[in-house]
Design an enzyme around this catalytic site. Structure first.
Site, short mmCIF file in Angstrom:
data_model
loop_
_atom_site.label_atom_id
_atom_site.label_comp_id
_atom_site.label_asym_id
_atom_site.label_seq_id
_atom_site.Cartn_x
_atom_site.Cartn_y
_atom_site.Cartn_z
CD GLU A 155 -3.51 -4.06 -1.25
OE1 GLU A 155 -4.19 -5.06 -1.55
OE2 GLU A 155 -2.33 -4.12 -0.89
CD GLU A 199 -6.41 -7.26 1.96
OE1 GLU A 199 -7.06 -6.61 2.81
OE2 GLU A 199 -6.21 -6.84 0.81
#
Ligand code: COA
Length: 238
Positions: free
Chosen positions: A115, A135
Site C-alpha cells: 500500500e 489481510e
C-alpha cells in the site's frame, strides 16, 4: 539527516530518502512508524528544497512486511482507531503530495508495504521482490488505501484475485500486471531509483508537480473533466 526510531530521513541535494528501518522485524509498519511517517510526509510536502522522494526498506530482506502483527492484538478499539485516522489521515496525506515519489522495492512487500508502494508514483522492484496482501487471511481488509489504489493501477479483476486469494506475486508477474514499472537486479535497485529521481529533479518543479496532478487527479475524472483539469493546470503554469 533526521533519525527517527523507525525511519531514516535523509536529504541529499533535492532528493529526500525515506528508509523504513526496522530490519529485525522486516520493516513491519507499527504505530511508531505511522507517527514518524506522518512527520516525514509533511516534511516532503512542505520543504521547497525537496523535489523527489525515494522510499526504501533497510536490510537485505524486505521493503516492508506489512502491519506489525505483534501490535495487532493490542490495537485500539475501532472507534479509537477511526478517531486517530480522522485526526491524522496519513494515507490521504501520502496520496495528496504533488511531488514525484519513487518506491524502490526489494524482498517482502506485503500488506501495508504494497500500500505504501501504491502511494508512490513509480515503483522499481528488484528481482527478489515478493508481493502479497495477507489481510483477508488475518480477518481484516487493507486500510492504507490499498483497496482503492491497487485496482486503479492493475484493474479490478486482478486486484480482486490477488486480494481475495492471498496469492503472492514475484517481481516478473508484478511487472506483467504493471504493479511495478521496472524490475532491476538487486544490486542496482537503489542506484536506478536515484538515477530516475535525479533526472526528474532537474526539471522545473512546478511543471513536474502539475504533470503529476494532471494524471493522478485526472484518473478520477471523466475525460471531459480531465481535459478541463489539464487546461487549468497548463494555464496556471504560464
Ligand atoms: N509484524 C511483526 N513482526 C514481523 C512481521 C510483521 N508483519 N513480519 C516479520 N516479522 C518478524 C518476525 O516475527 C521475525 O522476528 P523474530 O526474528 O524476532 O522472530 C522476523 O521479522 C523475521 O521474520 P521470520 O518470520 O522469521 O522470517 P521468514 O523468512 O521465516 O518469513 C515472512 C518471512 C514475511 C513470510 C513472515 O515473517 C510473515 O509471514 N510475516 C507476516 C506477514 C504479514 O502477514 N503481514 C501483515 C500484513 S497485514
Amino acid at each position: 539527516m533526521s533519525n527517527f526510531e523507525t525511519i531514516i530521513y535523509q536529504k541529499k541535494d533535492s532528493l529526500a530518502y525515506v528508509t523504513f528501518n526496522r530490519p529485525h522485524a522486516l520493516n513491519a509498519y507499527n504505530i511508531k512508524m505511522r507517527d514518524e511517517l506522518y512527520q516525514v510526509l509533511g516534511a516532503i510536502r512542505d520543504d521547497p528544497e525537496v523535489r523527489v522522494g525515494v522510499f526504501q526498506g533497510a536490510g537485505a530482506r524486505a521493503f516492508c512486511a506489512g502491519a506489525d502483527l505483534s501490535e495487532f492484538l493490542s490495537a485500539p478499539s475501532p472507534v479509537v482507531a477511526r478517531q486517530a485516522r480522522w485526526e491524522r489521515d496519513i494515507w490521504r496525506l501520502f496520496l495528496s503530495i504533488a511531488k514525484p515519489l519513487i518506491a524502490a522495492l526489494h524482498g517482502y512487500v506485503l500488506g501495508s508495504g504494497i500500500e505504501i508502494a501504491l502511494c508512490c508514483d513509480i515503483r522499481l522492484a528488484s528481482e527478489d521482490a515478493q508481493f502479497g496482501l495477507p489481510e483477508p487471511a488475518l480477518g481484516i481488509i487493507p486500510a492504507a488505501g490499498g483497496s482503492q489504489t491497487l485496482p486503479r493501477i492493475i484493474g479490478g479483476a486482478k486486484a480482486l484475485e490477488i486480494l481475495l486469494s492471498g496469492r503472492w506475486l514475484g517481481a516478473e508477474e508484478a511487472l506483467s500486471l504493471k504493479l511495478v514499472n521496472r524490475v532491476v537486479p538487486r544490486k542496482k535497485l537503489i542506484a536506478e531509483a536515484e538515477r530516475l529521481a535525479k533526472r526528474i529533479a532537474r526539471f522545473d518543479p512546478a511543471a513536474v508537480s502539475h504533470a503529476k496532478q494532471a494524471i493522478i487527479r485526472g484518473l478520477d475524472l471523466s475525460l471531459g473533466e480531465g481535459l478541463e483539469l489539464e487546461g487549468r493546470l497548463a494555464a496556471s503554469l504560464l
